[in-house]
Scaffold this active site. Structure first.
Site, PDB file in Angstrom:
ATOM      1  N   MET A 192       0.879  -0.961  -0.062  1.00  0.00           N
ATOM      2  CA  MET A 192       0.018   0.083   0.004  1.00  0.00           C
ATOM      3  C   MET A 192       1.088   1.409   0.189  1.00  0.00           C
ATOM      4  SD  MET A 192      -3.097  -1.346   2.531  1.00  0.00           S
ATOM      5  CE  MET A 192      -2.224  -2.413   3.589  1.00  0.00           C
ATOM      6  N   CYS A 193       0.957   1.984   1.013  1.00  0.00           N
ATOM      7  CA  CYS A 193       1.728   3.363   0.909  1.00  0.00           C
ATOM      8  C   CYS A 193       3.127   3.199   1.125  1.00  0.00           C
ATOM      9  CB  CYS A 193       0.884   4.289   2.236  1.00  0.00           C
ATOM     10  SG  CYS A 193      -0.595   4.231   2.229  1.00  0.00           S
ATOM     11  N   THR A 194       3.901   4.157   0.789  1.00  0.00           N
ATOM     12  CA  THR A 194       5.158   4.423   1.122  1.00  0.00           C
ATOM     13  C   THR A 194       5.637   5.801   1.341  1.00  0.00           C
ATOM     14  OG1 THR A 194       5.504   2.884  -0.550  1.00  0.00           O
ATOM     15  CG2 THR A 194       7.531   3.872   0.252  1.00  0.00           C
ATOM     16  N   ASN A 246       4.812  -0.527   4.614  1.00  0.00           N
ATOM     17  CA  ASN A 246       3.705  -1.030   5.203  1.00  0.00           C
ATOM     18  C   ASN A 246       4.168  -2.389   5.922  1.00  0.00           C
ATOM     19  OD1 ASN A 246       2.115  -0.056   2.481  1.00  0.00           O
ATOM     20  ND2 ASN A 246       1.296   0.658   4.112  1.00  0.00           N
TER      21      ASN A 246
END
Length: 314
Positions: free
Chosen positions: A1-3, A169
């Site tokens: 998902m996010c970074t 994540n």
């Protein structure tokens, strides 16, 4: 998902960028919040406070701040962490995970101040639209300091120092660092990975951050971290069958030196930005709000905010 990627040693500006990857749009709204707001922590028995600093922040589902920067040059980013363990209710101050990031922006000027204040604090998971969205937090400031904070076994585990420049994540940050050592040039013999899993994004973002050329100006510094965020972003439309992989809905960036907040929606080819200096107002001024995905937005949108009608939703 996010970074999240933080570039603190480029000699021009302290800049960071992050992606927001999720199954559906998080319906972001961009807020300009003045100092002097009375706030509560979003959970039963949570702390209350008054904001010391103004901030620009992004909310998720009108339920809490997931990204932002205050007028002291402190940036905050909340990313999903499935393995977060908030623990059982106990003693000590408590704050909801939906309000955790805004508390930091409201009250602290540096990473060190925020980290010190979190000692002994318990973060409680507050459902958003019926779901408990576990998270961890990254912070960075205009002095180049950084921290990764994760709720593990009911306590906040902190990695504090400028060397902690990348966060993704799952798994936990300790395990991400251990996995990094399997790759060249970090002690292992594996080549640079190319997948979009969290572990691969962490390795790739770390590698490319170390190889960014020195920027000639602020624009190149900001562009550098956004380019890395784009390298680890997940394009829309691919058949994501793994829960740990979702498309990127937006990318943000913060220039902590010059107090500028950037936003790039996947729905638009154009980058937009906000100058905190242009939004400076006396304490107690009205809250301002903007849909950052509204059609036609481009460039500096500091004058496009409108006063909030009604109460803050979180």
């Amino acid at each position: 998902m996010c970074t999240r990627i933080f570039w603190s040693d480029n000699g021009v500006a302290k800049v960071a960028s992050r992606t927001m990857d999720w199954l559906v749009s998080d319906e972001p709204r961009l807020w300009s919040l003045p100092a002097g707001l009375r706030r509560s922590g979003g959970a039963p028995g949570a702390i209350e406070w008054e904001s010391k600093f103004a901030s620009v922040c992004l909310s998720m589902f009108d339920s809490g701040t997931v990204d932002g920067m205050n007028d002291q040059g402190l940036g905050v980013h909340l990313l999903y962490l499935e393995s977060a363990d908030f623990g059982a209710p106990g003693d000590g101050p408590v704050i909801g995970n939906t309000h955790w990031g805004q508390w930091v922006l409201d009250r602290f000027a540096t990473v060190s101040e925020a980290v010190d204040a979190m000692e002994g604090m318990r973060v409680e998971s507050v459902p958003i639209r019926g779901q408990n969205l576990h998270c961890h937090m990254s912070l960075e400031d205009a002095h180049g300091d950084s921290a990764i904070v994760e709720p593990i076994a009911g306590k906040l585990v902190v990695h504090h120092g400028p060397e902690y420049a990348v966060m993704a994540n799952d798994p936990t940050f300790d395990e991400q660092l251990a996995n990094l050592r399997r790759y060249l040039p970090y002690g292992g013999d594996l080549p640079l990975p190319g997948d979009i899993l969290s572990t691969d994004r962490f390795v790739r973002a770390t590698y490319f951050l170390e190889h960014l050329p020195p920027p000639r100006d602020v624009e190149e510094a900001v562009a550098g971290v956004i380019h890395i965020a784009s390298n680890v972003a997940c394009p829309p439309g691919a058949p994501y069958n793994d829960f740990s992989v979702y498309p990127t809905w937006w990318t943000s960036a913060v220039d902590l030196t010059n107090l500028t907040y950037y936003f790039w929606s996947r729905l638009s080819p154009g980058l937009i930005w906000v100058s905190l200096a242009d939004l400076a107002r006396p304490a107690g001024s009205p809250v301002l709000v903007l849909d950052p995905e509204a059609p036609g937005l481009t460039g500096d949108i500091s004058d496009r905010f409108l006063p909030l009608e009604g109460a803050l939703p979180y």
